[in-house]
Design an enzyme around this catalytic site. Structure first.
Site, PDB file in Angstrom:
ATOM      1  N   ASP A  99       0.900  -1.186  -0.150  1.00  0.00           N
ATOM      2  CA  ASP A  99       0.083   0.032  -0.111  1.00  0.00           C
ATOM      3  C   ASP A  99       0.908   1.301   0.070  1.00  0.00           C
ATOM      4  O   ASP A  99       1.749   1.398   0.843  1.00  0.00           O
ATOM      5  CB  ASP A  99      -0.694   0.085   1.173  1.00  0.00           C
ATOM      6  N   CYS A 125      -6.322   3.931  -3.848  1.00  0.00           N
ATOM      7  CA  CYS A 125      -6.560   2.538  -3.409  1.00  0.00           C
ATOM      8  C   CYS A 125      -7.676   1.687  -3.945  1.00  0.00           C
ATOM      9  O   CYS A 125      -7.525   0.714  -4.817  1.00  0.00           O
ATOM     10  CB  CYS A 125      -6.419   2.303  -1.884  1.00  0.00           C
ATOM     11  N   HIS A 127     -10.036  -2.829  -1.071  1.00  0.00           N
ATOM     12  CA  HIS A 127      -9.874  -1.833  -0.289  1.00  0.00           C
ATOM     13  C   HIS A 127     -10.841  -1.738   0.923  1.00  0.00           C
ATOM     14  O   HIS A 127     -10.314  -1.618   1.944  1.00  0.00           O
ATOM     15  CB  HIS A 127      -9.980  -0.462  -0.962  1.00  0.00           C
ATOM     16  N   ASP A 183       0.152  -0.217  -5.186  1.00  0.00           N
ATOM     17  CA  ASP A 183      -1.158   0.092  -5.810  1.00  0.00           C
ATOM     18  C   ASP A 183      -1.126   1.402  -6.487  1.00  0.00           C
ATOM     19  O   ASP A 183      -2.159   1.634  -7.233  1.00  0.00           O
ATOM     20  CB  ASP A 183      -2.199  -0.024  -4.886  1.00  0.00           C
TER      21      ASP A 183
END
Length: 466
Positions: free
Chosen positions: A20, A59, A113, A306
């Site tokens: 992330d 995200c 997410h 991402d």
């Protein structure tokens, strides 16, 4: 009965690692300061894609895109609330594709997410999505002192301090627990002998920048990354930037930039680097176990971020734009028989990951996929490839469509009537940061015209969708 073989007569497995907010701030991407030995080792055993791009720099939409093989205009997922299966029901997702082929398909941590009682997409996995459980509150804090700051603050919407460095073991934070779980799952796969698709979604270096103190201690904060540009490009459309709102939701970050001092910026950059090194160590543990179990020779490993992230670049933080530094991501693929230890300069996209994994495992690529298999680039990293990589970002009343082509990043703002209301043209021949928008400069109109045709031809998406 289905069987799974690779060229050596063994089943093909997938280790799918999503990190992330990880920008290409790694040793294998040329950063001489960051300590990322485990990811660098993985890169040396595969292919580093130098110019890989997400399809939307936030995200939820990015993950919905690469997990479905569809671009955001096809998923209609542009925010953090919309779920893929609600927007496009019955989508043959990447995990569901492998589940239908008889694989054990497991989700650990943050892959999609959102997170509901049964996860985002329970039908795509062999079992319900697994998430680290522990004593954390808020966004993964550990210490009681940090937890008290979350709930005992005068700011109504504050979510706690932006950093933490507790002197604890790795598995006293969520990503360490995830690594331990991944290792246990690999042992189970080895014992069962079933083909597997294991998705590991690590949280760090997402805010807050929380990592065990020993990862902070390996850096001198005064020698870390300092951006070369702290202002937005000249002649940039006013709404093209972002206001760093995500960062400002943390209780120790002043709302107004004029109230910041250098120590805040230094601490945040230090925290980001520490978080990168922490997650690098967790990834190393998982890959090491894959090797120890003798599963590596039959497993393709994909590691990606991402979306990108700003570290005070343009005087801003976080993602949420179409700029190069937000759209560009790390993408590393290490696969049996393709251990080339090379970089590929080809323009690639995260939407390409789905067809790549299907292709590698000798399955027919689903017709709905809007990306392309990267297997030809694994064989020949310098192979001529796509002319453009596409990204987009919504703005009230319009959608911003952006391409990277050669040294240029070109963006068009399309309103609901399908009119171009703004254009951006940035030169990235010398830097990933843009200093001026050349879209209205008469000297560059031929380039604007050419890139506009490429964008139109390359996506077929000049239609605003809510």
């Amino acid at each position: 009965m289905l069987t799974f073989f690779n060229v050596l007569g063994q089943q093909k497995n997938v280790l799918f690692i999503v990190v992330d907010d990880l920008r290409p701030e790694l040793g294998c991407y040329g950063n001489p300061i960051v300590k990322s030995p485990n990811i660098d080792k993985l890169a040396s055993e595969g292919i580093v894609f130098e110019k890989a791009y997400c399809q939307q720099a936030v995200c939820g939409p990015s993950r919905a895109s690469f997990l479905s093989g569809l671009r955001p205009n096809s998923t209609n997922v542009f925010d953090l609330k919309t779920r893929l299966q609600e927007s496009v029901p019955n989508t043959l997702t990447l995990p569901l594709f492998f589940k239908n082929k008889g694989y054990e398909v497991i989700s650990l941590g943050k892959i999609y997410h959102n997170r509901g009682e049964n996860g985002d997409d329970p039908n795509s996995w062999t079992e319900l999505e697994w998430h680290p459980q522990g004593q954390w509150k808020g966004r993964g804090y550990l210490t009681k002192e940090a937890q008290s700051k979350i709930y005992n603050t005068n700011r109504k919407k504050g979510v706690g301090p932006s950093t933490e460095k507790a002197a604890v073991s790795d598995n006293m934070y969520p990503d360490g627990v995830l690594a331990d779980e991944a290792i246990d799952r690999l042992k189970g796969f080895k014992k069962s002998g079933k083909p597997f698709f294991l998705a590991c979604g690590f949280q760090k270096p997402h805010l807050p920048f929380n990592a065990p103190k020993r990862y902070w201690d390996i850096y001198n904060p005064e020698t870390l990354y300092q951006t070369s540009q702290k202002s937005w490009p000249v002649d940039m459309p006013k709404r093209a930037g972002n206001k760093s709102g995500e960062l400002k939701s943390y209780t120790d970050i002043p709302q107004k930039k004029k109230n910041w001092d250098k120590s805040i910026e230094t601490n945040l950059i230090h925290g980001y680097y520490a978080s990168v090194s922490y997650v690098d160590a967790q990834i190393g543990k998982v890959v090491e176990e894959l090797d120890r179990l003798d599963l590596r020779k039959s497993t393709i490993i994909v590691l990606l971020g991402d979306h990108g992230w700003k570290l005070n670049d343009y005087g801003a933080w976080c993602k949420h734009t179409n700029f190069e530094i937000d759209a560009r991501v790390p993408l590393i693929i290490s696969a049996p028989q393709y251990k080339t230890n090379k970089n590929s300069p080809a323009l690639v996209e995260l939407v390409d990951v789905y067809p790549t994994l299907a292709d590698f495992c000798n399955f027919e690529i689903p017709t709905h996929c809007e990306g392309a298999s990267l297997i030809p680039l694994l064989k020949k990293p310098n192979k001529k490839w796509k002319q453009v990589a596409l990204s987009q970002y919504p703005t009230s009343g319009s959608m911003r469509y952006s391409i990277r082509s050669g040294k240029w990043r070109y963006t068009e703002w399309i309103d609901k009537e399908n009119h171009i209301v703004e254009r951006e043209l940035y030169d990235h021949s010398k830097s990933q940061l843009a200093d001026r928008n050349y879209a209205k400069d008469k000297k560059y109109q031929s380039i604007v015209k050419k890139l506009s045709k490429q964008l139109d031809k390359g996506n077929g998406w000049k239609k605003f969708q809510k």
